[in-house]
Write a protein that holds these residues in place. Structure first.
Motif, short mmCIF file in Angstrom:
data_model
loop_
_atom_site.label_atom_id
_atom_site.label_comp_id
_atom_site.label_asym_id
_atom_site.label_seq_id
_atom_site.Cartn_x
_atom_site.Cartn_y
_atom_site.Cartn_z
N THR A 84 24.61 -11.65 23.59
CA THR A 84 24.96 -10.62 22.60
C THR A 84 26.41 -10.18 22.75
O THR A 84 27.12 -10.00 21.76
N LYS A 87 28.59 -12.76 21.18
CA LYS A 87 28.50 -12.73 19.72
C LYS A 87 29.21 -11.51 19.13
O LYS A 87 29.83 -11.59 18.07
N CYS A 91 32.59 -11.72 15.96
CA CYS A 91 32.48 -11.34 14.55
C CYS A 91 33.24 -10.03 14.38
O CYS A 91 33.61 -9.39 15.37
N SER A 95 32.91 -6.65 8.47
CA SER A 95 31.87 -7.25 7.62
C SER A 95 30.46 -7.13 8.20
O SER A 95 29.49 -7.47 7.54
N VAL A 96 30.34 -6.67 9.44
CA VAL A 96 29.04 -6.62 10.09
C VAL A 96 28.82 -5.25 10.73
O VAL A 96 29.73 -4.71 11.36
N ASP A 97 27.62 -4.67 10.54
CA ASP A 97 27.23 -3.48 11.31
C ASP A 97 26.65 -4.00 12.62
O ASP A 97 25.53 -4.50 12.67
N LYS A 98 27.42 -3.91 13.67
CA LYS A 98 27.04 -4.60 14.90
C LYS A 98 25.80 -4.01 15.58
O LYS A 98 25.03 -4.74 16.21
N THR A 100 23.16 -2.82 14.07
CA THR A 100 22.03 -3.39 13.34
C THR A 100 21.91 -4.89 13.60
O THR A 100 20.84 -5.40 13.95
N GLU A 101 23.02 -5.59 13.43
CA GLU A 101 23.04 -7.05 13.56
C GLU A 101 22.49 -7.51 14.91
O GLU A 101 21.77 -8.50 14.99
N PHE A 102 22.84 -6.80 15.97
CA PHE A 102 22.47 -7.26 17.31
C PHE A 102 21.34 -6.44 17.94
O PHE A 102 21.02 -6.61 19.12
#
Lengths: 186, 186
Positions: A84, A87, A91, A95-98, A100-102
């Motif tokens: 994690t 990753k 990114c 562009s990513v809510d980290k 939430t994404e992880f």
């Protein structure tokens, strides 16, 4: 992912976890945005006030969040979430809510708005202490104003970056050379 | 004590050895004096020029030697000389010639007068790049102008200080998360 049970820890002694040089996760919040970045370039600068120098490249989405909010949390991840951590560093928060994404858990701090990452071994709430080298070197000097550290295990299994995709995982802990220290030099 | 066979190493890639956070030895020379100190508070600041931020407390005998000569060598010791590293940190160059006292071999550098410590795994010749935070924080920004690294083993077994006489010894090396890196992020 496990969540550690944590307790308050003296801010003047956080070198215990930062001086060995682990990769850390910096969490931040500003306006309605939060973000997380990985950081390998940091150094302890003073015991009390508890100062830490951190290099946050201006190319990172976190740079503006930290500069504008004048706050962050330095979180210490352990080897169980290494994938994690990598990753997160690969990114962009633009562009990513980290969280939430992880699948990471944001937890409110007591002194700063930036969220603590519950899955990390330790969380150091930081306020910007000196921005004098932000433009010149992207170096922020933070004061750790509150520290939360896991009650168990006693020491974390941390990951230390060498570049080129290689990590060193923290190894044996020892006090066998302790007798060679003068008391004032510990 | 062993002496490593060394070769030139690209200065822009010394993060490979410093970013994991080992205790290092700083050697210096000014006038007819040389000295060695242990240092745990340092951070990589730039690839090229190769910059390293270092905290050298003004209470150390090395402080004036480094400040006056505007040079030093950052040496990376390995676990086999850990006892010597601790002893170096627990006496002062004002009363002890540390090369003689600890049987270490000073070796001439190619760019600086400060001696390389032959028994260390790597030697980074440094010139002072920015003294702007020397008075404020005892922080020196050095440029690594020449790097010498052992040809074998491929990676050093380093020691990482936690304070209170405790060390972490570097553990497993792994590239198993390398596939999660985007090429530009390695």
């Amino acid at each position: 992912m496990s969540r550690y049970q944590k307790t308050d820890f003296p801010t003047h002694d956080i070198r215990r976890f930062l001086e060995p040089g682990p990769i850390v996760l910096v969490s931040s919040a500003h306006g309605d945005q939060t973000n997380i970045m990985t950081m390998g370039w940091h150094m302890v600068m003073e015991f009390s006030p508890s100062l830490v120098g951190c290099l946050i490249s201006s190319g990172n989405h976190s740079f503006e969040l930290v500069r504008s909010s004048k706050q962050c949390v330095i979180n210490i991840p352990t080897v169980d979430i290494a994938e994690t951590v990598v990753k997160i560093g690969n990114c962009s928060g633009s562009s990513v809510d980290k969280f939430t994404e992880f699948g990471l858990t944001p937890k409110p701090g007591t002194h700063v708005r930036a969220p603590l990452i519950d899955e990390c071994y330790a969380n150091f709430e930081c306020e910007l202490s000196d921005a004098g080298w932000v433009n010149k070197y992207n170096v922020f000097v933070f004061e750790v104003v509150k520290a939360h550290v896991a009650t168990s295990p006693k020491l974390p299994k941390t990951i230390h970056y060498r570049g080129d995709g290689e990590f060193m995982i923290s190894g044996t802990e020892t006090r066998k050379w302790r007798r060679f220290f003068r008391p004032g030099m510990l």
